[in-house]
Design an enzyme around this catalytic site. Structure first.
Site, PDB file in Angstrom:
ATOM      1  N   GLU A  65       0.828  -1.208   0.000  1.00  0.00           N
ATOM      2  CA  GLU A  65       0.000   0.000   0.000  1.00  0.00           C
ATOM      3  C   GLU A  65       0.863   1.260   0.000  1.00  0.00           C
ATOM      4  OE1 GLU A  65      -2.075  -2.848   2.981  1.00  0.00           O
ATOM      5  OE2 GLU A  65      -0.079  -2.583   2.107  1.00  0.00           O
ATOM      6  N   CYS A  88      -2.528  -3.200   7.291  1.00  0.00           N
ATOM      7  CA  CYS A  88      -2.154  -3.394   8.695  1.00  0.00           C
ATOM      8  C   CYS A  88      -2.624  -2.208   9.539  1.00  0.00           C
ATOM      9  CB  CYS A  88      -0.647  -3.598   8.825  1.00  0.00           C
ATOM     10  SG  CYS A  88       0.361  -2.185   8.348  1.00  0.00           S
ATOM     11  N   CYS A  97      -0.442   0.851   7.674  1.00  0.00           N
ATOM     12  CA  CYS A  97      -0.869   1.147   6.305  1.00  0.00           C
ATOM     13  C   CYS A  97      -2.289   1.704   6.280  1.00  0.00           C
ATOM     14  CB  CYS A  97      -0.772  -0.097   5.433  1.00  0.00           C
ATOM     15  SG  CYS A  97       0.926  -0.584   5.060  1.00  0.00           S
ATOM     16  N   ALA A 167       8.181 -36.029  -7.928  1.00  0.00           N
ATOM     17  CA  ALA A 167       8.131 -36.468  -9.325  1.00  0.00           C
ATOM     18  C   ALA A 167       8.006 -37.986  -9.346  1.00  0.00           C
ATOM     19  CB  ALA A 167       9.390 -36.019 -10.068  1.00  0.00           C
ATOM     20  N   ASP A 212      22.620 -37.193  -3.865  1.00  0.00           N
ATOM     21  CA  ASP A 212      22.544 -36.394  -5.094  1.00  0.00           C
ATOM     22  C   ASP A 212      23.405 -35.133  -5.094  1.00  0.00           C
ATOM     23  OD1 ASP A 212      20.634 -38.249  -5.881  1.00  0.00           O
ATOM     24  OD2 ASP A 212      18.956 -37.014  -5.212  1.00  0.00           O
ATOM     25  N   LEU A 216      19.737 -27.075  -5.245  1.00  0.00           N
ATOM     26  CA  LEU A 216      18.509 -26.496  -4.693  1.00  0.00           C
ATOM     27  C   LEU A 216      18.433 -24.989  -4.926  1.00  0.00           C
ATOM     28  CD1 LEU A 216      18.229 -28.457  -1.314  1.00  0.00           C
ATOM     29  CD2 LEU A 216      17.346 -29.089  -3.558  1.00  0.00           C
ATOM     30  N   ARG A 219      17.678 -21.993 -11.199  1.00  0.00           N
ATOM     31  CA  ARG A 219      18.601 -21.900 -12.334  1.00  0.00           C
ATOM     32  C   ARG A 219      17.836 -21.538 -13.602  1.00  0.00           C
ATOM     33  NH1 ARG A 219      20.041 -26.187  -9.353  1.00  0.00           N
ATOM     34  NH2 ARG A 219      19.306 -27.782 -10.819  1.00  0.00           N
ATOM     35  N   GLU A 308      11.490 -30.957  -1.131  1.00  0.00           N
ATOM     36  CA  GLU A 308      11.894 -31.694  -2.329  1.00  0.00           C
ATOM     37  C   GLU A 308      12.740 -32.896  -1.938  1.00  0.00           C
ATOM     38  OE1 GLU A 308      13.565 -29.426  -5.488  1.00  0.00           O
ATOM     39  OE2 GLU A 308      12.065 -27.837  -5.376  1.00  0.00           O
ATOM     40  N   ALA A 316       6.987 -38.969   5.995  1.00  0.00           N
ATOM     41  CA  ALA A 316       7.106 -38.511   7.377  1.00  0.00           C
ATOM     42  C   ALA A 316       6.296 -37.237   7.603  1.00  0.00           C
ATOM     43  CB  ALA A 316       8.577 -38.272   7.715  1.00  0.00           C
TER      44      ALA A 316
END
Length: 376
Positions: A65, A88, A97, A167, A212, A216, A219, A308, A316
Site C-alpha cells: 500500500e 495493517c 498502512c 516427481a 545427489d 537447490l 537456475r 523436495e 514422514a
C-alpha cells in the site's frame, strides 16, 4: 438499496486480479511479512485509469500500500485502492498502512480478505470505515487465501505452510533399482525452478544431500537472486562440508537442522564452511521432530517451505499432518519394473481425503502436474 452495478463489479474484479498477480510476483521474497499486491485506480467509473501499483518489497518492507501511495502522490486523493490483504493497523517499523491510506485521502478500499494476524484481524478495515472510507472485503478472497496460505499458517498454526513436490514415473515410482531417475522433461523442470522462486525455503533430508549433492537453487536466466534458503534435516550432522549447498552458502544461505547431541566437531566444520546450524528436538528413534522443527522455522519468520526431499521425507511429513499442498509431477514414461513408490501409504491417505482435493491439474510438455491442496 441500489441495484449492483455489473460494470463496476467487473472493473473491481479486473483490478483485483492485477493486484493478486503483483502479490504472487514477490512470494518467497517478502518473508517474514506476507507478499501483498496493491493497485490504485482513479477517475469516474468506465473511464478510470491505473494511478500506481505496489507490491511488498524484499524483506517485507515497505508494504504494498505504501509503495502504491508513494508512487501516486496527490493523485491518490479520491482514488480506489485494491489490495490483496487487509491493510495493517499496528505499529511496527513504520506507522500502519491503514493510517497511510486515510492520510492519502483514498475514498474507497476493495480488499480481498481479512488478515488473521491477531494484531490486525479486522481492525484495519474498521479503522478505514471509521474514517469514512467505503470498504468492501472478500472479492476473489479464495484466490487471495491460497496465495496467503503461508502467512495464514504461520500466524494461525505457528508454522510455515508446507508445499510438497514429488516427481514420479507413469507407473508411480520415484526411483528404480539403480537409484535416482530423471523423470521430468526440461519444460517441467523450468516450471519447478519457477515455483522454487516463490518459496521462502527448500527443504530436503540428509539422505538426498548424500545421494545427489543437489544445488537447490533457481537456475533460470536472470533469476539467480531468487534462490530461496536451503534447509537440510540432518539429525547427526552427516552433511559433509564439501557438499555443494554448503560450499555455496555465501551466495545462497543454507540452514542445517540437527539434533541436540550431534557432534560439535561436525557443527564447527559446517559453520566454518559457511552453513548455519540449528539444534532442534529429535524423536526417540533419533529423527528430527518435524512438528517442532516447523514451529522453530515459523519463529524464524519463514512462511512458505517446499519439501523436495523425496518419498521418505514426504511420508514422514504426511504422517505428522504437515502437508498443506502436494504437487505430483507425473512423467510420460513408465519404469517398467519394481521401484521406490513416490507416494507412501500415509500420503496416499491424505491425498484421497475429501479435505485434500485436487486444486488444479495441467500439462507442461509431456509431464502432468496435479496439485492437491488442504481445504481451508
Amino acid at each position: 438499496m441500489s441495484a449492483p452495478d455489473p460494470t463496476r463489479e467487473e472493473a473491481d474484479r479486473r483490478y483485483m486480479r492485477l493486484a493478486l498477480a503483483l502479490g504472487r510476483r514477490h512470494l518467497g521474497r517478502a518473508w517474514p511479512n506476507p507478499s501483498v499486491g496493491a493497485v490504485l485506480v482513479g477517475g469516474p467509473p468506465g473511464a478510470e485509469r491505473i494511478l500506481a501499483q505496489g507490491v511488498t518489497q524484499a524483506g517485507g518492507r515497505p508494504h504494498a500500500e505504501r509503495v502504491a501511495i508513494a508512487a501516486a502522490g496527490e493523485a491518490a486523493r479520491g482514488a480506489t485502492l485494491y489490495v490483496t490483504l487487509e491493510p495493517c493497523s499496528h505499529h511496527g517499523r513504520t506507522s500502519p498502512c491503514a493510517d497511510a491510506t486515510i492520510e492519502a485521502g483514498i475514498a474507497r478500499v476493495v480488499s480481498a480478505m481479512d488478515d488473521p494476524d491477531s494484531r490486525v484481524a479486522g481492525r484495519g478495515h474498521a479503522r478505514l470505515a471509521q474514517a469514512g472510507i467505503a470498504v468492501s472485503v472478500g472479492l476473489l478472497g479464495a484466490e487471495a487465501a491460497r496465495d496467503q496460505r503461508g502467512h495464514v499458517s504461520r500466524v494461525v498454526r505457528g508454522r510455515p505452510a508446507l508445499f510438497l513436490k514429488l516427481a514420479r514415473t507413469a507407473d508411480g515410482y520415484a526411483a528404480g533399482g539403480e537409484g535416482r531417475l530423471m523423470i521430468s522433461g526440461p519444460r517441467a523442470t523450468a516450471e519447478i525452478h519457477l515455483q522454487r522462486a516463490h518459496c521462502d525455503a527448500i527443504m530436503v533430508g540428509v539422505g538426498t544431500v548424500l545421494a545427489d549433492d543437489p544445488q537447490l537453487t533457481v537456475r533460470l536466466p536472470g533469476m539467480a537472486d531468487r534462490s530461496p534458503l536451503r534447509i537440510v534435516l540432518d539429525p547427526a550432522l552427516r552433511t559433509p562440508p564439501s557438499a555443494g549447498l554448503v560450499r555455496t552458502s555465501a551466495v545462497v544461505p543454507t540452514l542445517i537442522l540437527c539434533g541436540p547431541d550431534a557432534p560439535a566437531l561436525a557443527e564447527g566444520a559446517l559453520v566454518a564452511a559457511g552453513a548455519e546450524v540449528e539444534r532442534v528436538p529429535v524423536t526417540p528413534d533419533g529423527r528430527i521432530d518435524l512438528p517442532e522443527a516447523m514451529r522453530i522455522l515459523g519463529a524464524l519468520g519463514l512462511t512458505r517451505i517446499c519439501s523436495e526431499g523425496g518419498p521418505t521425507l514426504a511420508e514422514a511429513l504426511a504422517r505428522e499432518n504437515l502437508v498443506d499442498e502436494c504437487l505430483l509431477v507425473t512423467g510420460d514414461r513408465a519404469l517398467g519394473q519394481p521401484g521406490l513408490p513416490a507416494v507412501g501409504p500415509h500420503l496416499a491417505a491424505r491425498l484421497a481425503s475429501p479435505d485434500f482435493p485436487v486444486a488444479e491439474e495441467y500439462r507442461i510438455g509431456t509431464d502432468l502436474f496435479t496439485c492437491h491442496a488442504r481445504s481451508p
